[in-house]
Design a protein around this motif. Structure first.
Motif, PDB file in Angstrom:
ATOM      1  N   GLY A   1       0.813  -1.213   0.000  1.00 44.35           N
ATOM      2  CA  GLY A   1       0.000   0.000   0.000  1.00 44.35           C
ATOM      3  C   GLY A   1       0.844   1.258   0.000  1.00 44.35           C
ATOM      4  N   LEU A   2       2.045   1.168  -0.571  1.00 43.89           N
ATOM      5  CA  LEU A   2       2.991   2.291  -0.579  1.00 43.89           C
ATOM      6  C   LEU A   2       3.361   2.683  -1.994  1.00 43.89           C
ATOM      7  CD1 LEU A   2       5.459   0.942   2.150  1.00 43.89           C
ATOM      8  CD2 LEU A   2       3.600   2.584   2.481  1.00 43.89           C
ATOM      9  N   SER A   3       3.858   3.906  -2.138  1.00 42.81           N
ATOM     10  CA  SER A   3       4.436   4.308  -3.417  1.00 42.81           C
ATOM     11  C   SER A   3       5.765   3.583  -3.573  1.00 42.81           C
ATOM     12  CB  SER A   3       4.672   5.823  -3.443  1.00 42.81           C
ATOM     13  OG  SER A   3       5.736   6.165  -2.568  1.00 42.81           O
ATOM     14  N   ARG A   4       6.299   3.625  -4.764  1.00 43.69           N
ATOM     15  CA  ARG A   4       7.594   2.973  -4.996  1.00 43.69           C
ATOM     16  C   ARG A   4       8.666   3.568  -4.089  1.00 43.69           C
ATOM     17  NH1 ARG A   4      10.716   1.463 -10.529  1.00 43.69           N
ATOM     18  NH2 ARG A   4      12.767   1.333  -9.603  1.00 43.69           N
ATOM     19  N   GLY A   5       8.716   4.876  -4.010  1.00 42.34           N
ATOM     20  CA  GLY A   5       9.709   5.544  -3.173  1.00 42.34           C
ATOM     21  C   GLY A   5       9.568   5.195  -1.700  1.00 42.34           C
ATOM     22  N   GLU A   6       8.337   5.170  -1.230  1.00 38.49           N
ATOM     23  CA  GLU A   6       8.094   4.807   0.169  1.00 38.49           C
ATOM     24  C   GLU A   6       8.527   3.364   0.431  1.00 38.49           C
ATOM     25  OE1 GLU A   6       4.127   7.493   1.173  1.00 38.49           O
ATOM     26  OE2 GLU A   6       3.907   5.597   0.083  1.00 38.49           O
ATOM     27  N   PHE A   7       8.220   2.470  -0.523  1.00 39.58           N
ATOM     28  CA  PHE A   7       8.599   1.069  -0.346  1.00 39.58           C
ATOM     29  C   PHE A   7      10.116   0.905  -0.383  1.00 39.58           C
ATOM     30  CE2 PHE A   7       9.066  -3.399  -1.824  1.00 39.58           C
ATOM     31  CZ  PHE A   7       8.525  -3.996  -0.709  1.00 39.58           C
ATOM     32  N   GLU A   8      10.781   1.628  -1.272  1.00 43.87           N
ATOM     33  CA  GLU A   8      12.250   1.579  -1.310  1.00 43.87           C
ATOM     34  C   GLU A   8      12.831   2.031   0.028  1.00 43.87           C
ATOM     35  OE1 GLU A   8      13.721   3.711  -4.703  1.00 43.87           O
ATOM     36  OE2 GLU A   8      12.904   2.243  -6.106  1.00 43.87           O
ATOM     37  N   SER A   9      12.225   3.040   0.635  1.00 40.39           N
ATOM     38  CA  SER A   9      12.677   3.506   1.952  1.00 40.39           C
ATOM     39  C   SER A   9      12.491   2.426   3.010  1.00 40.39           C
ATOM     40  CB  SER A   9      11.928   4.774   2.365  1.00 40.39           C
ATOM     41  OG  SER A   9      12.262   5.842   1.520  1.00 40.39           O
ATOM     42  N   GLU A  10      11.368   1.723   2.938  1.00 41.88           N
ATOM     43  CA  GLU A  10      11.129   0.626   3.878  1.00 41.88           C
ATOM     44  C   GLU A  10      12.172  -0.484   3.694  1.00 41.88           C
ATOM     45  OE1 GLU A  10       9.071   0.363   6.416  1.00 41.88           O
ATOM     46  OE2 GLU A  10       8.018   2.236   6.060  1.00 41.88           O
ATOM     47  N   LEU A  11      12.482  -0.797   2.451  1.00 44.13           N
ATOM     48  CA  LEU A  11      13.504  -1.813   2.187  1.00 44.13           C
ATOM     49  C   LEU A  11      14.857  -1.368   2.745  1.00 44.13           C
ATOM     50  CD1 LEU A  11      12.615  -2.769  -1.497  1.00 44.13           C
ATOM     51  CD2 LEU A  11      12.250  -4.185   0.541  1.00 44.13           C
ATOM     52  N   ALA A  12      15.210  -0.122   2.464  1.00 44.76           N
ATOM     53  CA  ALA A  12      16.499   0.399   2.931  1.00 44.76           C
ATOM     54  C   ALA A  12      16.588   0.374   4.448  1.00 44.76           C
ATOM     55  CB  ALA A  12      16.715   1.818   2.401  1.00 44.76           C
ATOM     56  N   SER A  13      15.494   0.692   5.123  1.00 43.88           N
ATOM     57  CA  SER A  13      15.509   0.706   6.588  1.00 43.88           C
ATOM     58  C   SER A  13      15.709  -0.697   7.167  1.00 43.88           C
ATOM     59  CB  SER A  13      14.219   1.320   7.137  1.00 43.88           C
ATOM     60  OG  SER A  13      13.121   0.448   6.972  1.00 43.88           O
ATOM     61  N   ARG A  14      15.424  -1.709   6.337  1.00 46.40           N
ATOM     62  CA  ARG A  14      15.616  -3.098   6.760  1.00 46.40           C
ATOM     63  C   ARG A  14      16.914  -3.692   6.223  1.00 46.40           C
ATOM     64  NH1 ARG A  14      10.519  -1.786   6.587  1.00 46.40           N
ATOM     65  NH2 ARG A  14       8.957  -2.801   7.865  1.00 46.40           N
ATOM     66  N   GLY A  15      17.693  -2.878   5.514  1.00 43.21           N
ATOM     67  CA  GLY A  15      18.963  -3.351   4.963  1.00 43.21           C
ATOM     68  C   GLY A  15      18.789  -4.268   3.765  1.00 43.21           C
ATOM     69  N   ILE A  16      17.662  -4.141   3.068  1.00 41.63           N
ATOM     70  CA  ILE A  16      17.391  -4.960   1.882  1.00 41.63           C
ATOM     71  C   ILE A  16      17.738  -4.147   0.643  1.00 41.63           C
ATOM     72  CG2 ILE A  16      15.607  -6.166   0.555  1.00 41.63           C
ATOM     73  CD1 ILE A  16      14.061  -6.518   3.226  1.00 41.63           C
ATOM     74  N   ASP A  17      18.610  -4.699  -0.187  1.00 40.77           N
ATOM     75  CA  ASP A  17      19.021  -4.012  -1.411  1.00 40.77           C
ATOM     76  C   ASP A  17      17.858  -3.925  -2.388  1.00 40.77           C
ATOM     77  OD1 ASP A  17      21.660  -3.590  -0.625  1.00 40.77           O
ATOM     78  OD2 ASP A  17      22.299  -5.544  -1.393  1.00 40.77           O
ATOM     79  N   VAL A  18      17.663  -2.738  -2.942  1.00 42.55           N
ATOM     80  CA  VAL A  18      16.614  -2.530  -3.929  1.00 42.55           C
ATOM     81  C   VAL A  18      17.059  -3.071  -5.277  1.00 42.55           C
ATOM     82  CG1 VAL A  18      15.269  -0.789  -5.163  1.00 42.55           C
ATOM     83  CG2 VAL A  18      15.708  -0.518  -2.720  1.00 42.55           C
ATOM     84  N   HIS A  19      18.288  -2.769  -5.643  1.00 44.21           N
ATOM     85  CA  HIS A  19      18.832  -3.185  -6.928  1.00 44.21           C
ATOM     86  C   HIS A  19      19.752  -4.362  -6.709  1.00 44.21           C
ATOM     87  CE1 HIS A  19      17.091   0.380  -8.620  1.00 44.21           C
ATOM     88  NE2 HIS A  19      17.638   1.079  -7.647  1.00 44.21           N
ATOM     89  N   ARG A  20      19.467  -5.430  -7.405  1.00 42.71           N
ATOM     90  CA  ARG A  20      20.242  -6.656  -7.246  1.00 42.71           C
ATOM     91  C   ARG A  20      20.935  -6.981  -8.551  1.00 42.71           C
ATOM     92  NH1 ARG A  20      16.698 -10.050  -3.123  1.00 42.71           N
ATOM     93  NH2 ARG A  20      16.198  -8.287  -1.808  1.00 42.71           N
ATOM     94  N   LEU A  21      22.230  -6.992  -8.490  1.00 46.33           N
ATOM     95  CA  LEU A  21      23.018  -7.272  -9.673  1.00 46.33           C
ATOM     96  C   LEU A  21      23.546  -8.698  -9.598  1.00 46.33           C
ATOM     97  CD1 LEU A  21      25.071  -3.956  -9.738  1.00 46.33           C
ATOM     98  CD2 LEU A  21      22.884  -4.432 -10.816  1.00 46.33           C
TER      99      LEU A  21
END
Length: 75
Positions: free
Chosen positions: A30-50
Motif C-alpha cells: 500500500g505504498l508508493s515505490r519511493g516509500e517502499f524503497e525507503s522501507e527496504l532500505a531501513s531493513r537493509g534490503i538491497d533494492v537493486h540486485r546485480l
C-alpha cells in the motif's frame, strides 16, 4: 503490529525472497515505490540486485558501445 505494518513486512519479505518484483511488492504494502524503497532500505534490503548475468550483459553492451564510438571517430 497493525494490519498496515504487517503488509509492509510481508511485502518486504516477499521482495527479499525474490517472489515479488519491486512495484507489485510496493502495491501489496500500500505504498508508493519511493516509500517502499525507503522501507527496504531501513531493513537493509538491497533494492537493486546485480547478478553475474546482468553484469556480463552490461559489460558486453559497453564494449559494443566503445567499438561504435571508435568507428565513428575514424570516419
Amino acid at each position: 503490529l497493525s494490519d498496515e505494518e504487517a503488509l509492509v513486512e510481508i511485502a518486504c519479505c516477499l521482495f527479499d525472497a525474490e517472489k515479488l518484483h519491486l512495484w507489485p511488492a510496493a502495491k501489496l504494502a500500500g505504498l508508493s515505490r519511493g516509500e517502499f524503497e525507503s522501507e527496504l532500505a531501513s531493513r537493509g534490503i538491497d533494492v537493486h540486485r546485480l547478478d553475474q548475468t546482468y553484469l556480463d550483459h552490461e559489460l558486453e553492451m559497453s564494449a559494443k558501445s566503445w567499438k561504435l564510438d571508435e568507428n565513428e571517430r575514424r570516419q
